[in-house]
Motif scaffolding. Structure first.
Motif, short mmCIF file in Angstrom:
data_model
loop_
_atom_site.label_atom_id
_atom_site.label_comp_id
_atom_site.label_asym_id
_atom_site.label_seq_id
_atom_site.Cartn_x
_atom_site.Cartn_y
_atom_site.Cartn_z
N ASN A 140 -16.65 -12.41 -7.80
CA ASN A 140 -17.83 -12.85 -9.17
C ASN A 140 -19.30 -13.15 -8.39
O ASN A 140 -20.22 -13.13 -8.73
N VAL A 141 -18.55 -13.84 -7.77
CA VAL A 141 -19.44 -14.50 -6.48
C VAL A 141 -19.89 -14.05 -4.84
O VAL A 141 -21.28 -13.56 -4.38
N TYR A 167 -21.79 -16.94 -21.68
CA TYR A 167 -21.07 -18.42 -21.36
C TYR A 167 -20.67 -19.15 -20.34
O TYR A 167 -20.43 -19.78 -20.30
N ALA A 168 -21.67 -18.88 -19.27
CA ALA A 168 -21.67 -18.80 -18.26
C ALA A 168 -22.63 -20.97 -18.16
O ALA A 168 -22.04 -21.39 -17.43
N ASN A 169 -23.03 -21.18 -19.00
CA ASN A 169 -23.32 -22.09 -19.25
C ASN A 169 -23.18 -22.68 -20.00
O ASN A 169 -23.45 -23.60 -21.21
N LYS A 220 -19.15 -17.32 -12.76
CA LYS A 220 -19.83 -16.27 -12.99
C LYS A 220 -21.78 -17.17 -13.44
O LYS A 220 -22.45 -17.29 -12.98
N ALA A 221 -21.38 -18.40 -13.97
CA ALA A 221 -22.94 -19.83 -13.52
C ALA A 221 -23.28 -19.62 -11.64
O ALA A 221 -24.90 -19.64 -11.34
N ALA A 225 -27.13 -18.27 -9.77
CA ALA A 225 -27.50 -19.18 -8.81
C ALA A 225 -27.59 -18.67 -7.65
O ALA A 225 -28.67 -18.96 -6.76
N LEU A 226 -26.93 -18.14 -7.03
CA LEU A 226 -26.23 -17.52 -5.44
C LEU A 226 -27.04 -16.21 -5.51
O LEU A 226 -28.08 -15.92 -4.91
N LEU A 227 -27.26 -15.54 -6.55
CA LEU A 227 -28.46 -14.13 -7.04
C LEU A 227 -30.07 -14.97 -7.04
O LEU A 227 -31.04 -13.99 -6.05
#
Length: 526
Positions: A140-141, A167-169, A220-221, A225-227
């Motif tokens: 996912n990351v 629901y990432a947050n 997923k969160a 942020a990485l993207l």
């Protein structure tokens, strides 16, 4: 004057099918639930689309081409193949794996994809809530890092749509359409994952994910942020569906092909294997039909490519604030429609209940689930068959435990960008690519969902439905008889052992005798 110019510009935006005309796309996660629905919709509603490169990894000795042929052979694609003979030729499988740099593609495939692709949909991910953190981060990351590197080589790139989750947050009660600061620098997390062994990472998992319930929402969160950081100069849009369920209308109402999320609950309810779980009867069950979500993904890709927004737009693809559906409604409607259209074989009469009481749930699990499971397994042993009901109950409760965080809480998701996107669509595009949750009729949807679980997941024929109804009625009568016998036996036991109940029983018998013997005599004398 500026307002008039903007109005003219909005009126002259090309349609979604026009935008996709002749363009080649690249899709990851096409073997997943949403990926299949996305591919089918693009092929059917954008008939002039170019080639669809789909990333597929070999699985258990089955080659990518064979996996794609199997997917295209399912009922989901019957309509588009009927309307557009030979459409399968537009689907080009590319052997690869998101765990690998450049997605593990050969140099030839990588060159071809990067040269030809204009639009990318990234939906590949592990959706297992209880996945080990190491693998979840890798898929996912780190998978998103591989994606951004690959997309930088695409000279024609106009849109990159990343599928996240609402629901990432989930550590926040109110979730806006923005990328929040992650709990940890994603690069530090990746560095740690690359040198730590699985056992060490497992020991640190609870500390790392903090107030989030599982590794899925946490990674997923991190991926979002990485993207945003690594693809900040690319045309990126992030779409966050909530709880993805069966299709609303297209191409088949109620289509679903897996037991993930709410589908697993419905199948367990329909089979009579799940009758009680923790859940807030009055809380929002933010269910989103898969075709609504994929339409929003397609529209987001269109808007990103046509309007070229200066920032990464996030779209909360949810229903709770626009067309609210509750866990209580799911409880009642699933019961109603599984009684109306029962499964072929059921262990108990479907009768689901959500409760916020842990004590009530524990009591119900013991008496209503485990005790019957042990009794049925004992019967199977007596007749020489392999016991299975206790094992099934163990699997069900492990799956249910991962969902109870979501069934006992609710969130407020902002939908400003979704409303904006809806306003940009032409009247024709709104009909062809509907993603306004307000169109959903929940009772109709739930009936189709329950039927879809029967037809597409359990593979039950509708011609067998009359026999299933007769079997359920027989089971209902048997269950009622057992309840009556149980009550009588319990009462007789109390009458024998407790003087107060004995006195009440004698008083009741006295009244019955009076009614049957005295009243007729009084009536004759009068």
């Amino acid at each position: 004057m500026a307002g008039a110019t903007e109005s003219i510009k909005e009126k002259t935006l090309m349609s979604i099918p026009e935008f996709f005309r002749g363009k080649n796309i690249f899709v990851t996660g096409v073997t997943g639930f949403m990926g299949k629905v996305l591919l089918e919709k693009l092929l059917r509603s954008c008939p002039d689309i170019g080639l669809c490169y789909v990333l597929v990894r070999p699985k258990k000795g089955v080659q990518p081409m064979d996996r794609i042929k199997h997917i295209l052979h399912c009922k989901l694609f019957e309509k588009v193949k009927r309307e557009q003979p030979g459409v399968e030729g537009k689907v080009v499988p590319v052997c690869g794996d998101i765990l690998e740099p450049h997605f593990g593609m050969s140099s030839e495939d990588q060159h071809r994809v990067c040269e030809d692709t204009s639009i990318v949909f990234h939906s590949a991910a592990t959706v297992k809530f209880d996945e080990e953190l190491k693998l979840s981060v890798q898929m996912n990351v780190i998978g998103v890092r591989h994606l951004s590197i690959l997309c930088r080589k695409m000279a024609k790139l106009q849109s990159l749509v990343h599928v996240s989750t609402a629901y990432a947050n989930c550590d926040r009660e109110h979730v806006a359409e923005q990328v929040y600061d992650p709990p940890l620098d994603p690069h530090k997390l990746i560095d740690a994952i690359e040198w730590m062994d699985t056992e060490t990472i497992g020991a640190l998992t609870t500390k790392l994910i903090g107030s989030r319930p599982n590794t899925y929402t946490y990674t997923k969160a991190m991926a979002e942020a990485l993207l945003v950081e690594e693809a900040k100069d690319l045309p990126v849009a992030i779409v966050r569906p909530s709880i993805v369920g069966a299709s609303w209308e297209e191409p088949v109402p109620g289509w679903v092909d897996n037991l993930n999320g709410p589908t697993g609950l419905l199948v367990a309810i329909g089979k009579g294997l799940l009758r009680s779980m923790l859940g807030n009867f009055h809380a929002t069950a933010d269910l989103i039909p898969v075709d609504i979500a994929t339409n929003a993904m397609i529209a987001a890709a269109w808007y990103t490519g046509v309007e070229k927004p200066s920032t990464t737009l996030v779209y909360n693809c949810t229903t709770g604030q626009m067309n609210r559906f509750t866990w209580g409604q799911m409880e009642r409607l699933s019961h109603k429609f599984f009684i109306k259209n029962p499964c072929n074989t059921v262990a108990r009469v479907p009768n689901p209940r959500f409760t916020l009481s842990s004590i009530k749930k524990a009591f119900s699990v013991t008496l209503d689930h485990l005790l019957p499971a042990y009794l049925m397994d004992a019967y199977l042993r007596l007749v020489g068959r392999r016991p299975m009901f206790v094992r099934i109950q163990d699997r069900i409760w492990k799956a249910v435990a991962t969902l109870e965080f979501f069934t006992t809480r609710q969130w407020n998701f902002r939908n400003d960008n979704i409303f904006m996107l809806l306003s940009k669509l032409s009247t024709e595009d709104k009909k062809t690519f509907p993603f306004d949750p307000r169109i959903i009729d929940w009772p109709n949807y739930m009936e189709n969902y329950c039927l879809g679980a029967k037809k597409f997941v359990l593979k039950e024929e509708m011609s067998e439905l009359p026999a299933a109804r007769v079997a359920l009625q027989r089971l209902q009568r048997m269950q009622t008889l057992l309840k009556v016998v149980g009550v009588v036996l319990a009462w007789r036991l109390l009458v024998k052992r407790v003087p107060v109940f004995s006195s009440l029983w004698n008083l009741l018998l006295g009244w019955v005798q009076f009614i049957f013997h005295k009243l007729p005599n009084l009536a004759r004398s009068s």
